[in-house]
Design a protein around this motif. Structure first.
Motif, mmCIF file in Angstrom:
data_model
loop_
_atom_site.group_PDB
_atom_site.id
_atom_site.type_symbol
_atom_site.label_atom_id
_atom_site.label_comp_id
_atom_site.label_asym_id
_atom_site.label_seq_id
_atom_site.Cartn_x
_atom_site.Cartn_y
_atom_site.Cartn_z
ATOM 1 N N GLN A 93 0.829 -1.201 0.000
ATOM 2 C CA GLN A 93 0.000 0.000 0.000
ATOM 3 C C GLN A 93 0.868 1.259 0.000
ATOM 4 O OE1 GLN A 93 -2.691 -1.082 3.386
ATOM 5 N NE2 GLN A 93 -4.302 -0.328 2.024
ATOM 6 N N LEU A 94 0.299 2.353 -0.483
ATOM 7 C CA LEU A 94 1.025 3.619 -0.589
ATOM 8 C C LEU A 94 0.224 4.738 0.052
ATOM 9 C CD1 LEU A 94 3.299 5.441 -1.796
ATOM 10 C CD2 LEU A 94 1.853 5.663 -3.829
ATOM 11 N N VAL A 95 0.871 5.500 0.925
ATOM 12 C CA VAL A 95 0.303 6.717 1.498
ATOM 13 C C VAL A 95 1.032 7.903 0.895
ATOM 14 C CG1 VAL A 95 -0.111 8.028 3.615
ATOM 15 C CG2 VAL A 95 -0.254 5.522 3.644
ATOM 16 N N ILE A 96 0.279 8.882 0.395
ATOM 17 C CA ILE A 96 0.856 10.082 -0.212
ATOM 18 C C ILE A 96 0.487 11.281 0.651
ATOM 19 C CG2 ILE A 96 1.044 11.490 -2.291
ATOM 20 C CD1 ILE A 96 -0.097 9.178 -3.907
ATOM 21 N N LEU A 112 8.022 3.912 9.654
ATOM 22 C CA LEU A 112 7.010 3.077 10.304
ATOM 23 C C LEU A 112 6.154 2.351 9.265
ATOM 24 C CD1 LEU A 112 5.856 5.441 13.195
ATOM 25 C CD2 LEU A 112 7.306 3.412 13.366
ATOM 26 N N ALA A 113 5.817 3.043 8.179
ATOM 27 C CA ALA A 113 5.051 2.401 7.109
ATOM 28 C C ALA A 113 5.872 1.290 6.461
ATOM 29 C CB ALA A 113 4.628 3.433 6.071
ATOM 30 N N ALA A 114 7.161 1.550 6.241
ATOM 31 C CA ALA A 114 8.032 0.548 5.613
ATOM 32 C C ALA A 114 8.147 -0.704 6.477
ATOM 33 C CB ALA A 114 9.412 1.156 5.360
ATOM 34 N N ALA A 115 8.093 -0.545 7.792
ATOM 35 C CA ALA A 115 8.169 -1.700 8.689
ATOM 36 C C ALA A 115 6.974 -2.631 8.510
ATOM 37 C CB ALA A 115 8.261 -1.233 10.142
ATOM 38 N N ARG A 116 5.900 -2.113 7.936
ATOM 39 C CA ARG A 116 4.712 -2.920 7.657
ATOM 40 C C ARG A 116 4.663 -3.360 6.192
ATOM 41 N NH1 ARG A 116 1.102 -3.338 11.550
ATOM 42 N NH2 ARG A 116 -0.468 -3.997 10.029
ATOM 43 N N GLY A 117 5.716 -3.064 5.443
ATOM 44 C CA GLY A 117 5.750 -3.420 4.033
ATOM 45 C C GLY A 117 5.046 -2.432 3.133
ATOM 46 N N ALA A 118 4.591 -1.299 3.698
ATOM 47 C CA ALA A 118 3.905 -0.258 2.936
ATOM 48 C C ALA A 118 4.880 0.868 2.605
ATOM 49 C CB ALA A 118 2.706 0.275 3.716
ATOM 50 N N MET A 119 4.410 1.864 1.876
ATOM 51 C CA MET A 119 5.252 2.987 1.463
ATOM 52 C C MET A 119 4.559 4.296 1.811
ATOM 53 S SD MET A 119 6.246 1.525 -2.344
ATOM 54 C CE MET A 119 4.554 1.016 -2.681
ATOM 55 N N LEU A 120 5.351 5.297 2.135
ATOM 56 C CA LEU A 120 4.843 6.660 2.330
ATOM 57 C C LEU A 120 5.752 7.607 1.585
ATOM 58 C CD1 LEU A 120 3.412 8.355 5.471
ATOM 59 C CD2 LEU A 120 5.244 9.510 4.208
ATOM 60 N N VAL A 121 5.163 8.478 0.772
ATOM 61 C CA VAL A 121 5.919 9.510 0.060
ATOM 62 C C VAL A 121 5.350 10.871 0.424
ATOM 63 C CG1 VAL A 121 6.458 7.978 -1.871
ATOM 64 C CG2 VAL A 121 4.455 9.462 -2.014
ATOM 65 N N ASP A 122 6.180 11.905 0.290
ATOM 66 C CA ASP A 122 5.705 13.268 0.457
ATOM 67 C C ASP A 122 5.508 13.876 -0.927
ATOM 68 O OD1 ASP A 122 8.544 12.900 0.479
ATOM 69 O OD2 ASP A 122 8.861 14.981 1.097
ATOM 70 N N ALA A 123 4.366 14.533 -1.112
ATOM 71 C CA ALA A 123 4.040 15.133 -2.411
ATOM 72 C C ALA A 123 3.286 16.434 -2.211
ATOM 73 C CB ALA A 123 3.224 14.154 -3.259
ATOM 74 N N PRO A 124 3.925 17.430 -1.564
ATOM 75 C CA PRO A 124 3.248 18.709 -1.353
ATOM 76 C C PRO A 124 3.006 19.422 -2.669
ATOM 77 C CG PRO A 124 5.573 18.902 -0.822
ATOM 78 C CD PRO A 124 5.313 17.449 -1.076
ATOM 79 N N VAL A 125 2.042 20.331 -2.651
ATOM 80 C CA VAL A 125 1.624 21.005 -3.875
ATOM 81 C C VAL A 125 2.000 22.483 -3.821
ATOM 82 C CG1 VAL A 125 -0.292 19.392 -4.107
ATOM 83 C CG2 VAL A 125 -0.692 21.625 -3.043
ATOM 84 N N SER A 126 2.130 23.059 -5.001
ATOM 85 C CA SER A 126 2.307 24.500 -5.135
ATOM 86 C C SER A 126 1.237 25.000 -6.091
ATOM 87 C CB SER A 126 3.704 24.833 -5.679
ATOM 88 O OG SER A 126 3.877 26.235 -5.785
#
Length: 294
Positions: A93-96, A112-126
């Motif tokens: 799973q992926l959290v953005i 913490l997400a990676a420890a569960r096999g998931a991914m988290l990315v940062d994608a702020p907007v302008s």
């Protein structure tokens, strides 16, 4: 149309989140959404949307989950609080995180997400609410290749310009530093306008001079004649959000050990403006604040 049968999770239907969610719907996507505000939920009550009672409920239904939340404190609450995302995340799973969060907190939650096999990315907007409505935001993204490959199709349904910035946390850092540069430019523009006014100069002509000369910046191009001179002050970005981004930039200065004196002054002046005008005032009202008998 980039529609897909897999629903996208969306948590945070505020001033920017609501039009971003609608942009996804226009592109043919279905959504599983979550927001504590009944009014926000009602504003998005459309056929391709269903609502989950908790962030964990969103994780149960979606492989990609977008967060558009006010700050790192709220992100941590959504991730780790009761009914939060983190315990419900599955491998792949992926959290953005598309808000403006502290880079250090982003890195912590990604681990913490990676420890569960998931991914988290940062994608702020302008970009303003107008660009969020049009689906033409600029989006910066920090994360590994596998996460980027999963995030890109969703991000392209909300943004026009996508820029990869490096590792997780780098996009949140660059967004905060970018907004510091913008805040400094707008502050300098507002001060220059007040001095020009005191000298009884033609302010419209002065704006033309700025935009044809080395003083040109995004504030002189898009805020002076459009918002400041007519006294509209409706640029679409709140003073409180500007202060928050400056505080994030301050946290970066502290983390790096760089003595950013101009940033310190900028933070102080924007903080005074928020105290005087309130956090919901428009950022262009820094000009009104500077003319209020300071």
């Amino acid at each position: 149309m980039s529609g897909t049968g897999a629903p996208v999770g969306f948590i945070g239907l505020g001033m920017m989140g609501l039009p971003m969610a609608r942009s996804l719907l226009r592109r043919g996507r279905s959504l599983v959404a979550c927001d504590s505000s009944e009014a926000a939920r009602a504003a998005l009550a459309e056929g391709a949307v269903r609502f989950a009672a908790t962030p964990a409920g969103v994780a149960d239904a979606a492989e990609v989950i977008v967060l558009m939340l006010p700050d790192s404190r709220v992100v941590a609450q959504v991730m780790e609080g009761e009914g939060g995302l983190l315990p419900a995340l599955r491998a792949g799973q992926l959290v953005i995180d598309m808000g403006s969060s502290l880079p250090g907190e982003t890195r912590r939650l990604a681990a913490l997400a990676a420890a569960r096999g998931a991914m988290l990315v940062d994608a702020p907007v302008s970009g303003s609410v107008v660009k969020a409505k049009a689906g033409t935001l600029a989006i910066m993204t920090g994360g590994e290749d596998a996460a980027w490959a999963k995030a890109e199709p969703v991000l392209r349904d909300m943004g026009e310009t996508l820029i990869r910035t490096g590792a997780v946390g780098s996009a949140h850092a660059m967004k905060a530093l970018n907004n510091y540069v913008y805040a400094a430019g707008l502050l300098a523009t507002a001060e220059a306008l007040r001095m020009a006014e005191a000298m009884q100069l033609d302010l419209a002509v002065f704006a033309d001079v700025l935009n044809a000369s080395s003083g040109r910046n995004i504030a002189t191009e898009t805020k002076v004649k459009q918002e400041i001179l007519p006294g509209r002050y409706q640029g679409g970005f709140q003073l409180g959000l500007m202060r928050k981004d400056l505080e994030t930039a301050g946290a970066i200065a502290a983390e790096t050990g760089f003595d950013a004196k101009a940033l310190q002054l900028c933070r102080a002046l924007w903080g005074e403006a928020v105290a005087a005008l309130g956090p919901k005032a428009d950022n262009t009202e820094i000009h009104r604040f500077l003319g209020a008998g300071r």
